[in-house]
Design a protein around this motif. Sequence first.
Motif, mmCIF file in Angstrom:
data_model
loop_
_atom_site.group_PDB
_atom_site.id
_atom_site.type_symbol
_atom_site.label_atom_id
_atom_site.label_comp_id
_atom_site.label_asym_id
_atom_site.label_seq_id
_atom_site.Cartn_x
_atom_site.Cartn_y
_atom_site.Cartn_z
ATOM 1 N N PRO A 183 -13.814 -3.225 2.550
ATOM 2 C CA PRO A 183 -12.786 -1.989 2.945
ATOM 3 C C PRO A 183 -12.050 -1.781 1.834
ATOM 4 O O PRO A 183 -11.372 -2.568 1.113
ATOM 5 C CB PRO A 183 -11.952 -2.509 4.123
ATOM 6 N N CYS A 184 -12.183 -0.390 1.366
ATOM 7 C CA CYS A 184 -11.133 0.113 0.073
ATOM 8 C C CYS A 184 -9.861 0.105 0.610
ATOM 9 O O CYS A 184 -9.418 -0.101 1.983
ATOM 10 C CB CYS A 184 -11.679 1.518 -0.399
ATOM 11 N N LEU B 146 0.778 -1.119 -0.092
ATOM 12 C CA LEU B 146 0.113 -0.108 -0.005
ATOM 13 C C LEU B 146 0.912 1.184 0.025
ATOM 14 O O LEU B 146 1.809 1.357 0.848
ATOM 15 C CB LEU B 146 -1.130 0.048 1.221
ATOM 16 N N ASP B 147 0.782 2.121 -0.914
ATOM 17 C CA ASP B 147 1.414 3.458 -1.000
ATOM 18 C C ASP B 147 0.533 4.642 -0.290
ATOM 19 O O ASP B 147 0.231 5.593 -0.828
ATOM 20 C CB ASP B 147 1.704 3.803 -2.537
ATOM 21 N N ILE B 148 -0.206 4.200 0.769
ATOM 22 C CA ILE B 148 -0.985 5.262 1.367
ATOM 23 C C ILE B 148 -0.526 5.342 2.799
ATOM 24 O O ILE B 148 -0.279 4.350 3.592
ATOM 25 C CB ILE B 148 -2.439 4.720 1.234
ATOM 26 N N GLU B 149 -0.600 6.567 3.335
ATOM 27 C CA GLU B 149 -0.065 6.829 4.634
ATOM 28 C C GLU B 149 -1.458 7.578 5.639
ATOM 29 O O GLU B 149 -2.232 8.294 4.973
ATOM 30 C CB GLU B 149 1.119 7.513 4.844
ATOM 31 N N VAL B 150 -1.436 7.317 7.001
ATOM 32 C CA VAL B 150 -2.497 7.858 7.723
ATOM 33 C C VAL B 150 -1.808 9.230 8.287
ATOM 34 O O VAL B 150 -0.981 9.246 8.887
ATOM 35 C CB VAL B 150 -2.839 6.918 8.916
ATOM 36 N N CYS C 115 -3.963 9.647 2.678
ATOM 37 C CA CYS C 115 -3.629 10.084 1.325
ATOM 38 C C CYS C 115 -2.215 9.325 1.012
ATOM 39 O O CYS C 115 -1.653 8.453 1.828
ATOM 40 C CB CYS C 115 -3.100 11.552 1.388
ATOM 41 N N ALA C 116 -1.897 9.431 -0.412
ATOM 42 C CA ALA C 116 -0.904 8.698 -0.750
ATOM 43 C C ALA C 116 0.435 9.555 -0.351
ATOM 44 O O ALA C 116 0.696 10.498 -0.017
ATOM 45 C CB ALA C 116 -0.621 9.025 -2.681
ATOM 46 N N ALA D 177 -5.604 0.753 4.699
ATOM 47 C CA ALA D 177 -4.472 1.531 5.334
ATOM 48 C C ALA D 177 -4.422 1.960 6.725
ATOM 49 O O ALA D 177 -3.704 1.907 7.674
ATOM 50 C CB ALA D 177 -4.078 2.748 4.452
ATOM 51 N N TYR D 178 -5.693 2.426 6.979
ATOM 52 C CA TYR D 178 -5.937 2.936 8.482
ATOM 53 C C TYR D 178 -6.164 1.759 9.216
ATOM 54 O O TYR D 178 -5.778 1.887 10.336
ATOM 55 C CB TYR D 178 -7.361 3.784 8.278
#
Length: 258
Positions: A142-143, A98-102, A113-114, A148-149
């Motif tokens: 879940p998307c 995953l290239d997403i951060e909280v 966001c990315a 990510a969250y």
Amino acid sequence: MATAKPEAMKYLQQTHKKLWTRSQFGTDSKVDYVTNNLAKSFNNWIKEEKAMNIDDLMDTIRQKLLIKWNTRKKVAKKFVGKILPHVMQQLGEDSFNLDIEVITEHDGVAEVCAKGGTRFRFVVDLRNRTCSCSAWQGSGIPCKHAIAYITSIPGEKLEVHVDECYYVAKFKATYEGAIPSIPDKSMWPDATHGFFMHPPLLKSIVGRRKNRYKGAVEGGSKRKSKRHECPICHELGHHLYTCKTRSPANIAAMEADR
């Protein structure tokens, strides 16, 4: 349309303005796509029986449903765990790399966001099972933003946030009943309606096509373009007026051959 048929545009805006985009559909039915693929699959499922009389067609569909019903009942007995296997597989694939951060979170609500910074941000609400991208509400799974969250919370499990329609128990309950069996057509009781319905008078037509044409993205054959042959040098890919060997003598010889 607004110029040619203003009354039609007015009708659509007043009556059907919420029916033309997936984002405006209701989220009670948990599906991740709304297309005509279901109709295409059904037509392909009965393509060999389409030309039957209506009673024979309906009886054949009933038998096909019986076979599918019993097959899924057998499959349901093999399922273990809480969530259907294909959903767990999808969650595992979506949670990989995953290239997403909280960015921030509080009381079950987070902004994600990315990585690296981007103008696209999404708000994830675990309590209401929503994401501002609307994918979670529509599918019940879940998307990537929600994943990510969820995975950033120690001890939190993804399957807890999956809609109950994907529970193994729900799948088993769907196919635990039985479709009644009936004898063949020769043993059906005669209908007594007090009148006889004659078949419609139809003109003789060419047999209908059973298989639909597939597009290129579906594996269908692409249209083959025939390359033009130059009448002077007989090579492919150009016309006589662009031929490099074009000369008055060659043109005269070509016309003589014709």
